[in-house]
Structure formats: C-alpha cells, structure tokens
Design a protein around this motif. Structure first.
Motif, short mmCIF file in Angstrom:
data_model
loop_
_atom_site.label_atom_id
_atom_site.label_comp_id
_atom_site.label_asym_id
_atom_site.label_seq_id
_atom_site.Cartn_x
_atom_site.Cartn_y
_atom_site.Cartn_z
N VAL A 2 43.43 58.98 82.34
CA VAL A 2 43.70 59.78 83.53
C VAL A 2 42.47 60.60 83.88
CG1 VAL A 2 45.12 61.59 84.52
CG2 VAL A 2 46.15 59.88 83.01
N ARG A 27 47.20 57.41 86.50
CA ARG A 27 48.65 57.50 86.57
C ARG A 27 49.03 58.20 87.87
NH1 ARG A 27 51.72 60.26 82.08
NH2 ARG A 27 53.41 59.68 83.48
N PHE A 29 51.29 60.86 90.16
CA PHE A 29 51.90 62.19 89.99
C PHE A 29 52.89 62.50 91.10
CE2 PHE A 29 49.51 63.52 86.39
CZ PHE A 29 48.29 62.88 86.50
N SER A 31 56.00 62.32 91.24
CA SER A 31 57.21 63.03 90.80
C SER A 31 56.88 64.22 89.90
CB SER A 31 58.14 62.06 90.04
OG SER A 31 58.55 61.01 90.87
N GLY A 32 55.65 64.64 89.94
CA GLY A 32 55.24 65.73 89.07
C GLY A 32 54.75 66.93 89.85
N ASN A 77 50.76 61.27 98.42
CA ASN A 77 51.17 60.44 97.28
C ASN A 77 50.59 59.03 97.38
OD1 ASN A 77 52.64 62.49 96.05
ND2 ASN A 77 54.51 61.97 97.16
N ASN A 80 47.46 59.44 95.89
CA ASN A 80 47.51 60.11 94.59
C ASN A 80 46.54 61.28 94.58
OD1 ASN A 80 48.83 60.30 92.12
ND2 ASN A 80 47.29 59.09 91.05
N ALA A 101 47.16 68.70 86.96
CA ALA A 101 48.33 67.87 87.23
C ALA A 101 49.23 67.76 86.01
CB ALA A 101 47.88 66.47 87.67
N SER A 103 52.70 65.41 84.80
CA SER A 103 53.46 64.22 85.17
C SER A 103 54.92 64.53 85.48
CB SER A 103 53.38 63.17 84.07
OG SER A 103 53.81 63.72 82.84
N TYR A 115 50.13 72.31 82.36
CA TYR A 115 49.49 71.18 83.03
C TYR A 115 48.81 70.30 81.98
CZ TYR A 115 50.30 73.48 87.48
OH TYR A 115 50.89 74.06 88.58
N GLU A 116 49.00 69.01 82.12
CA GLU A 116 48.48 68.06 81.13
C GLU A 116 47.03 67.65 81.40
OE1 GLU A 116 52.35 65.89 82.23
OE2 GLU A 116 51.54 64.80 80.50
N TYR A 117 46.66 67.61 82.65
CA TYR A 117 45.37 67.06 83.02
C TYR A 117 44.61 68.05 83.92
CZ TYR A 117 47.98 62.94 81.61
OH TYR A 117 48.77 62.05 80.93
#
Length: 128
Positions: A2, A27, A29, A31-32, A77, A80, A101, A103, A115-117
């Motif tokens: 990612v 990936r 996002f 729905s995140g 979206n 992305n 971002a 997920s 946040y993961e990223y």
C-alpha cells in the motif's frame, strides 16, 4: 504494498489557495477512512480533516476547528484518492501535510494511532 502519495504542496502568500491530492494504491479505501494531518516544526502532528464511510454512498466529513470554513476534504473512490482544498491560507497553516488512510471505519478520526497507512508528506508554506 500500500502506498499513499501526496502532491500539491508549495509556497503561497497569505490569503491564497492550494489543493492537496493523495493517491492511494495497493488497496481500496472506499469503505474506510481517509484523513489529512499536519505537522509544523517543533509541534506534534495534528488532525486537519477526515472523510469516513458510513453506509453505501454516505460519508461523514470532519474538519478541525482551526481549518473549518477554509479547508474542504473530499474523495474520489473511482480514483482511490482524497483531496484537501485549502483556501484563505494563513502563515500558521505552514506545515508538512500528511495523508492517512484506514481500511475500516474508525471511531475517532482525529487519532493518529488509528490510521494504518501514511504518506510521506508534502510541504505547505504560507508567507505573510
């Protein structure tokens, strides 16, 4: 893998505008949650804006008090991507701006820990 890649930063005079872009790959996002944070020299990273999925076609938008009415977050979206339109810029908006971002839909969009990223950041400098 990612990746989040920001663009659109630069030098602008007070009262001017900039539009930041963040392109995500690796990936989706849709729905995140996607957000923007900023970090000025010597200060902690702070929340600026976020857009969070709620239900199909419905997103909630959040802005920090310091930017509300001047900055607007949006997302595409299909691409992305997320954007931060910044108007009426002030010298105190000078900072490195980071795209973030998650997920999933997160409860506290203002927390950096959820946040993961993260992107590498883009410098915004507002001259007086």
């Amino acid at each position: 893998q990612v990746q989040l890649v920001e663009s659109g930063g630069g030098l602008v005079q007070a009262g001017g505008s900039l539009r930041l872009s963040c392109a995500a790959s690796g990936r989706a996002f849709s729905s995140g949650t996607m957000g923007w944070f900023r970090q000025a020299p010597g200060k902690e990273r702070e929340f600026a804006a976020a857009i969070r999925w709620s239900s199909p076609g419905i997103y909630y938008i959040y802005h920090a008090d310091s930017v509300r009415g001047r900055f607007t977050i949006s997302r595409d979206n299909a691409k992305n991507a997320t954007y931060l339109q910044m108007n009426s810029l002030k010298p105190e908006d000078t900072a490195v701006y980071y795209c973030a971002a998650a997920s999933l839909r997160i409860d506290n969009v203002r927390s950096t820990e959820l946040y993961e990223y993260w992107g590498q950041g883009t410098q915004v400098t507002v001259s007086s």
